[in-house]
Design an enzyme around this catalytic site. Structure first.
Site, PDB file in Angstrom:
ATOM      1  N   GLY A 209      -6.146   3.511  -5.127  1.00 19.55           N
ATOM      2  CA  GLY A 209      -6.752   4.890  -4.768  1.00 19.55           C
ATOM      3  C   GLY A 209      -8.201   4.755  -4.097  1.00 19.55           C
TER       4      GLY A 209
ATOM      5  N   THR B 281       3.411   0.510  -4.552  1.00 24.86           N
ATOM      6  CA  THR B 281       4.252  -0.287  -5.090  1.00 24.86           C
ATOM      7  C   THR B 281       3.965  -0.618  -6.577  1.00 24.86           C
ATOM      8  OG1 THR B 281       3.138  -2.268  -4.247  1.00 24.86           O
ATOM      9  CG2 THR B 281       4.988  -1.513  -3.249  1.00 24.86           C
ATOM     10  N   ARG B 282       2.519  -0.484  -6.996  1.00 22.90           N
ATOM     11  CA  ARG B 282       2.162  -0.749  -8.403  1.00 22.90           C
ATOM     12  C   ARG B 282       2.367   0.552  -9.283  1.00 22.90           C
ATOM     13  NH1 ARG B 282       1.762  -4.607 -11.924  1.00 22.90           N
ATOM     14  NH2 ARG B 282       1.262  -5.888 -10.363  1.00 22.90           N
TER      15      ARG B 282
ATOM     16  N   LYS C 271       0.804  -1.284   0.117  1.00 22.47           N
ATOM     17  CA  LYS C 271      -0.069  -0.024  -0.007  1.00 22.47           C
ATOM     18  C   LYS C 271       0.767   1.174  -0.046  1.00 22.47           C
ATOM     19  CE  LYS C 271      -3.261  -0.688  -0.807  1.00 22.47           C
ATOM     20  NZ  LYS C 271      -3.585  -1.469  -2.190  1.00 22.47           N
ATOM     21  N   GLY C 272       2.214   1.151  -0.288  1.00 21.11           N
ATOM     22  CA  GLY C 272       2.934   2.355  -0.299  1.00 21.11           C
ATOM     23  C   GLY C 272       2.761   3.096  -1.649  1.00 21.11           C
TER      24      GLY C 272
ATOM     25  N   SER D 295      -4.980   2.513   4.665  1.00 22.35           N
ATOM     26  CA  SER D 295      -5.128   2.079   3.196  1.00 22.35           C
ATOM     27  C   SER D 295      -4.994   0.433   3.299  1.00 22.35           C
ATOM     28  CB  SER D 295      -3.838   2.602   2.667  1.00 22.35           C
ATOM     29  OG  SER D 295      -3.910   1.921   1.251  1.00 22.35           O
TER      30      SER D 295
HETATM   31  P1  A3P Z   1      -4.945   3.788  -1.533  1.00 20.97           P
HETATM   32  O1  A3P Z   1      -5.641   3.205  -2.401  1.00 20.97           O
HETATM   33  O2  A3P Z   1      -4.855   3.958  -0.151  1.00 20.97           O
HETATM   34  O3  A3P Z   1      -4.884   5.524  -2.029  1.00 20.97           O
HETATM   35  P2  A3P Z   1       0.158  -0.693  -3.616  1.00 20.97           P
HETATM   36  O4  A3P Z   1       0.143  -0.523  -5.260  1.00 20.97           O
HETATM   37  O5  A3P Z   1       1.557  -0.581  -2.976  1.00 20.97           O
HETATM   38  O6  A3P Z   1      -0.917  -1.474  -3.268  1.00 20.97           O
HETATM   39  O7  A3P Z   1      -0.362   0.979  -3.374  1.00 20.97           O
HETATM   40  C1  A3P Z   1      -1.533   1.757  -3.492  1.00 20.97           C
HETATM   41  C2  A3P Z   1      -1.435   3.146  -3.458  1.00 20.97           C
HETATM   42  O8  A3P Z   1      -0.792   3.596  -4.550  1.00 20.97           O
HETATM   43  C3  A3P Z   1      -2.741   3.599  -3.375  1.00 20.97           C
HETATM   44  O9  A3P Z   1      -3.380   3.814  -2.124  1.00 20.97           O
HETATM   45  C4  A3P Z   1      -2.847   4.873  -4.054  1.00 20.97           C
HETATM   46  O10 A3P Z   1      -2.693   6.188  -3.149  1.00 20.97           O
HETATM   47  C5  A3P Z   1      -1.218   4.998  -4.349  1.00 20.97           C
HETATM   48  N1  A3P Z   1      -0.882   5.617  -5.632  1.00 20.97           N
HETATM   49  C6  A3P Z   1       0.107   6.223  -5.916  1.00 20.97           C
HETATM   50  N2  A3P Z   1       0.135   6.681  -7.039  1.00 20.97           N
HETATM   51  C7  A3P Z   1      -1.044   6.345  -7.629  1.00 20.97           C
HETATM   52  C8  A3P Z   1      -1.287   6.380  -9.071  1.00 20.97           C
HETATM   53  N3  A3P Z   1      -0.709   7.136  -9.904  1.00 20.97           N
HETATM   54  N4  A3P Z   1      -2.536   5.957  -9.506  1.00 20.97           N
HETATM   55  C9  A3P Z   1      -3.332   5.176  -8.394  1.00 20.97           C
HETATM   56  N5  A3P Z   1      -2.866   5.110  -7.295  1.00 20.97           N
HETATM   57  C10 A3P Z   1      -1.610   5.613  -6.775  1.00 20.97           C
END
Ligand code: A3P
Length: 345
Positions: free
Chosen positions: A309, A102-103, A99-100, A190
């Site tokens: 998000g 990573t994707r 949830k940082g 998150s």
């Molecule tokens: P939230 O859903 O809490 O907003 P991960 O990929 O590690 O699971 O992290 C998910 C988080 O990536 C999302 O948390 C979101 O805030 C963040 N994020 C960063 N850049 C983003 C982007 N361009 N589009 C969508 N989410 C993004």
């Protein structure tokens, strides 16, 4: 009659002319956009001395289209041989934090012509069953790439899983490690939101965040709650430091990646010794999504899936304050170890 034929001819000429001008404009724009993306420049740094088999970045960019077609499993043996494609072990791994962001980080780095992402989380090092299948199994899970590209994979569970640092060290003791962090309390919420959504999808009920994060007996922060434990970044990092020196890690500011991604990506390019190729052109803010989305070229854009998000539930402010106070000393230690200070409350 003659007048009617002339009018028809004029109409046809007009349509053909418009099509020709349209195609010309499209080609000019496309070449222009690729030029902005890919100045003719060989990859240097970690890719070794300039040699015969070096591929200019521009060529790599064009070849990405081919790679797309040759997605794992779809390339024929002949195509693999002809294009000198390989499945390489990752030279860099996004090890966390869940949830940082990573994707977003992986997808954004994949904009770079010298980077090829492993689309799926492979969970090789954190899953005993997968790990038992051996390193060749892992390599075969990697996407096809050209020898001068680097493969990057992300599996956020690596950061918190006890056995992983040693296992990665055994694969490659000089692998580069990326950790993307967010303000710890926001990250924990998150994390909770993702689990909550999973429960709701199965029509199950779930506890409120407050109930999980605070121990009802002591009224203190519940350190047994996984979403809390994951946010104690320094504890996990210390385990990794038994195997890798701090120089092998790069910390990405996940909060800044949301609001201002380019400078964060430029820092990563530098860390990976990649020539800077990701530009503002590649990132555009999408007001409907409320996030930056990716522009590969004039034709191909994409935003992250809706599961990235999510809207977080409201959390009691006293619980937020308690959590922030709890994380504070761990954060200070994290800043000290990593040399990167965040303005976390
Ligand atoms: P939230 O859903 O809490 O907003 P991960 O990929 O590690 O699971 O992290 C998910 C988080 O990536 C999302 O948390 C979101 O805030 C963040 N994020 C960063 N850049 C983003 C982007 N361009 N589009 C969508 N989410 C993004």
């Amino acid at each position: 009659m003659l007048f009617k034929q002339q009018a028809l001819l004029r109409q046809k000429l007009f349509v053909l002319g418009s099509l020709a001008i349209g195609s010309l404009l499209y080609l000019v724009a496309r070449v222009g956009s690729l030029d902005r993306l890919q100045p003719l420049c060989p990859i240097d740094g970690r890719f070794g001395p300039r040699g015969q088999d070096e591929i200019p970045l521009r060529a790599l960019q064009f070849k990405r289209g081919l790679l797309h077609e040759f997605r794992k499993g779809n390339a024929t043996k002949e195509q693999i041989r002809l294009h000198n494609l390989v499945q390489q072990l990752p030279k860099a791994i996004i090890i966390g934090v869940r949830k940082g962001g990573t994707r977003a980080l992986l997808e954004m780095l994949n904009l770079h012509p010298a980077v090829v992402k492993a689309s799926q989380e492979i969970h090789f090092f954190d899953n005993d069953e997968n790990y038992a299948k051996g390193i060749e199994w892992y390599r075969k899970k990697m996407p096809f790439s050209y020898p001068h590209q680097i493969t990057i994979e992300k599996s956020p569970a690596y950061f918190i899983t006890e056995e992983v640092p040693e296992r990665i060290y055994k694969m490659n003791s000089s692998v580069k490690l990326l950790i993307i962090v967010r303000e710890p309390t926001t990250r924990a919420i998150s994390d909770y939101t993702q689990v909550l959504e999973g429960k709701e999808r199965k029509n199950k009920t779930y506890y409120k965040f407050e109930k999980l994060a605070i121990d009802p007996n002591t009224c203190e922060v519940n350190t047994k709650y996984k979403a809390v434990r994951t946010s104690i970044y320094t504890k996990h990092l210390e385990r990794w430091l038994k195997y890798f020196p701090i120089e092998q890690f790069h910390i990405v500011d996940g909060d800044r990646l949301i609001t201002e991604p380019l400078p964060e990506l430029q820092l990563v390019e530098k860390f990976l010794n990649l020539p800077p190729r990701i530009s503002q052109y590649n990132l555009y803010f999408n007001a409907t999504r409320g996030f930056y989305c990716l522009r590969f070229n004039i034709v191909f854009n994409k935003c992250l899936a809706g599961s990235k998000g999510r809207i977080h539930p409201e959390v009691d402010t006293s619980v937020i304050t308690k959590l922030r106070k709890f994380f504070h000393p761990f954060n200070q230690k994290f800043y000290q170890i990593t040399g990167r200070t965040f303005n976390w409350p």
